[in-house]
Scaffold this active site. Structure first.
Site, PDB file in Angstrom:
ATOM      1  N   ALA A  10       8.614  19.853   6.825  1.00  0.00           N
ATOM      2  CA  ALA A  10       9.357  20.931   6.167  1.00  0.00           C
ATOM      3  C   ALA A  10      10.409  21.529   7.094  1.00  0.00           C
ATOM      4  O   ALA A  10      11.547  21.786   6.674  1.00  0.00           O
ATOM      5  CB  ALA A  10       8.392  22.019   5.701  1.00  0.00           C
ATOM      6  N   LEU A  34      -0.405  27.745  -2.491  1.00  0.00           N
ATOM      7  CA  LEU A  34      -0.597  26.745  -3.544  1.00  0.00           C
ATOM      8  C   LEU A  34      -1.729  27.099  -4.504  1.00  0.00           C
ATOM      9  O   LEU A  34      -1.781  26.579  -5.615  1.00  0.00           O
ATOM     10  CB  LEU A  34      -0.891  25.374  -2.922  1.00  0.00           C
ATOM     11  CG  LEU A  34       0.259  24.675  -2.202  1.00  0.00           C
ATOM     12  CD1 LEU A  34      -0.235  23.392  -1.551  1.00  0.00           C
ATOM     13  CD2 LEU A  34       1.398  24.379  -3.159  1.00  0.00           C
ATOM     14  N   ARG A  40      -7.469  -7.076   1.531  1.00  0.00           N
ATOM     15  CA  ARG A  40      -6.421  -7.380   2.516  1.00  0.00           C
ATOM     16  C   ARG A  40      -5.156  -7.891   1.844  1.00  0.00           C
ATOM     17  O   ARG A  40      -5.216  -8.777   0.994  1.00  0.00           O
ATOM     18  CB  ARG A  40      -6.930  -8.397   3.530  1.00  0.00           C
ATOM     19  CG  ARG A  40      -8.137  -7.842   4.257  1.00  0.00           C
ATOM     20  CD  ARG A  40      -8.321  -8.385   5.645  1.00  0.00           C
ATOM     21  NE  ARG A  40      -9.408  -7.662   6.293  1.00  0.00           N
ATOM     22  CZ  ARG A  40      -9.489  -7.463   7.593  1.00  0.00           C
ATOM     23  NH1 ARG A  40      -8.547  -7.911   8.376  1.00  0.00           N
ATOM     24  NH2 ARG A  40     -10.498  -6.804   8.099  1.00  0.00           N
ATOM     25  N   TYR A  85      -8.441  12.604   1.886  1.00  0.00           N
ATOM     26  CA  TYR A  85      -7.011  12.938   2.046  1.00  0.00           C
ATOM     27  C   TYR A  85      -6.147  11.971   1.250  1.00  0.00           C
ATOM     28  O   TYR A  85      -5.221  12.376   0.535  1.00  0.00           O
ATOM     29  CB  TYR A  85      -6.639  12.903   3.531  1.00  0.00           C
ATOM     30  CG  TYR A  85      -5.156  13.083   3.798  1.00  0.00           C
ATOM     31  CD1 TYR A  85      -4.533  14.294   3.532  1.00  0.00           C
ATOM     32  CD2 TYR A  85      -4.384  12.056   4.334  1.00  0.00           C
ATOM     33  CE1 TYR A  85      -3.182  14.479   3.781  1.00  0.00           C
ATOM     34  CE2 TYR A  85      -3.038  12.226   4.589  1.00  0.00           C
ATOM     35  CZ  TYR A  85      -2.436  13.443   4.314  1.00  0.00           C
ATOM     36  OH  TYR A  85      -1.089  13.611   4.557  1.00  0.00           O
ATOM     37  N   LYS A 127      -3.753  12.755  -2.051  1.00  0.00           N
ATOM     38  CA  LYS A 127      -2.333  12.407  -2.131  1.00  0.00           C
ATOM     39  C   LYS A 127      -2.050  11.532  -3.350  1.00  0.00           C
ATOM     40  O   LYS A 127      -1.026  11.680  -4.020  1.00  0.00           O
ATOM     41  CB  LYS A 127      -1.892  11.690  -0.845  1.00  0.00           C
ATOM     42  CG  LYS A 127      -1.684  12.607   0.328  1.00  0.00           C
ATOM     43  CD  LYS A 127      -0.553  13.589   0.061  1.00  0.00           C
ATOM     44  CE  LYS A 127      -0.170  14.409   1.264  1.00  0.00           C
ATOM     45  NZ  LYS A 127       0.900  15.379   0.948  1.00  0.00           N
TER      46      LYS A 127
END
Length: 342
Positions: free
Chosen positions: A16, A65, A137, A157, A161
């Site tokens: 940011a 948020l 893979r 995480y 996302k």
């Protein structure tokens, strides 16, 4: 353009702050959100380290948020939004929902307020974690058509996302109307740190420079934060970026041992602590039984996470620095600011 205003969410964040620097340099006025206004001086000091003293061309709004409070004030008078504020790995999250709910609801909250304020385009900072996780893979580089497979072995995480980016695209399809969306998916973000509060990717270089015990067999793509800011600016203004996601990587991925050799070779005595010994996979797995922080590393052992930024280069004319330049700039800045262990 010169007097248009842009909202950059999460102004204490590494990406940011570089987005703010790029916008100011391009002539925009900037608003940024922080969870507490007491951090304004810290953010301004870090921007000064980056070469900018924007005065009243930068304003701060308190917004979180998890709450509607402050967001209508934040988007008011802005033409564009760069939204990158999101939960990051802190160790405080106790379950998946602690990651996922703030990420998904935060994206939707920002998009709703942006739409109400007639924002032209939102540029969302997603992550490579929304692309690369949970796959068998791969025998080709990852690209923008790939999404993380949430039925596979995926960290909370990466799950946050993936789900939060998907929620943003769903919102635009369902009720975005005239508002446009472009998404940036950066790999591990390096580059010159502006202070002691930096991204988790920087710790990889710091740990090597501080002399960690060795190099696990982990593969990673890298990109310089200055180039991540540039691609955000391109995605905000380029007509062809509407409705597209762009993978931001400087080039082929590297093994941690290759990163160590780059540091040793280019920085000489400054990198005297950097280990080049490769830690066997079995030893990492053994360590993960006792150290929860190491458990997330195990699924990545020996996995090639190569990816391509051909789309961004061809569509937007993006031309990033090399991964080597980003690695060296990171280490040099950590040394310059006294952030390495003596």
């Amino acid at each position: 353009m010169q007097d248009e205003q842009v909202l950059v969410t999460g102004g204490t964040g590494f990406i940011a702050q570089y987005c703010i620097l790029a916008l100011l340099k391009a002539g925009y006025r900037v608003k940024t959100t922080v969870r507490t206004l007491s951090r304004e001086d810290e953010v301004r000091a870090q921007l000064k380290q980056g070469g900018a003293q924007p005065g009243d061309r930068l304003t701060f709004v308190k917004a979180d948020l998890t709450s509607d409070q402050g967001w209508s004030q934040a988007v008011a008078g802005c033409t564009f939004v760069m939204h990158g504020a999101s939960p990051t790995p802190t160790g405080q999250q106790s379950n998946e929902d602690d990651w996922i709910i703030p990420a998904v609801e935060g994206n939707l909250r920002v998009l709703r307020f942006a739409k109400a304020a007639n924002i032209k385009r939102v540029v969302l900072t997603s992550a490579f974690g929304a692309i690369c996780a949970g796959h068998p893979r791969m025998h080709r580089p990852f690209n923008e058509t790939d999404w993380s497979n949430l039925s596979g072995n995926v960290w909370p995480y990466q799950k946050s996302k993936t789900l939060s980016e998907q929620a943003a695209w769903d919102f635009i399809r369902r009720e975005g109307e005239e508002m446009e969306l472009a998404v940036i998916n950066p790999v591990a973000v390096l580059g010159p740190v502006l202070g002691a509060d930096y991204s988790h990717s920087i710790r990889l270089i710091k740990n090597l420079m501080d002399g960690q015990r060795g190099c696990p067999k982990i593969n990673c793509g890298f990109v310089d934060v200055r180039d991540v800011a540039d691609i955000h600016l391109l995605a905000m203004t380029h007509p062809a970026a509407k409705g597209e996601r762009f993978l931001a990587t400087a080039g082929d991925s590297l093994w941690i041992s290759q990163v160590a050799h780059i540091l040793r070779e280019k920085l000489g005595p400054l990198a005297h602590k950097v280990p080049t010994r490769i830690i066997p996979n079995w030893l990492v797995r053994l360590g993960a039984l006792k150290d929860p922080a190491m458990r997330g590393v195990v699924p990545l052992l020996g996995v090639n996470l190569n990816s391509t930024s051909a789309k961004a280069r061809q569509t937007l004319g993006w031309a990033p620095r090399s991964a080597e330049e980003a690695i060296i700039a990171t280490a040099q800045s950590l040394s310059k600011l006294g952030l390495l262990n003596a």
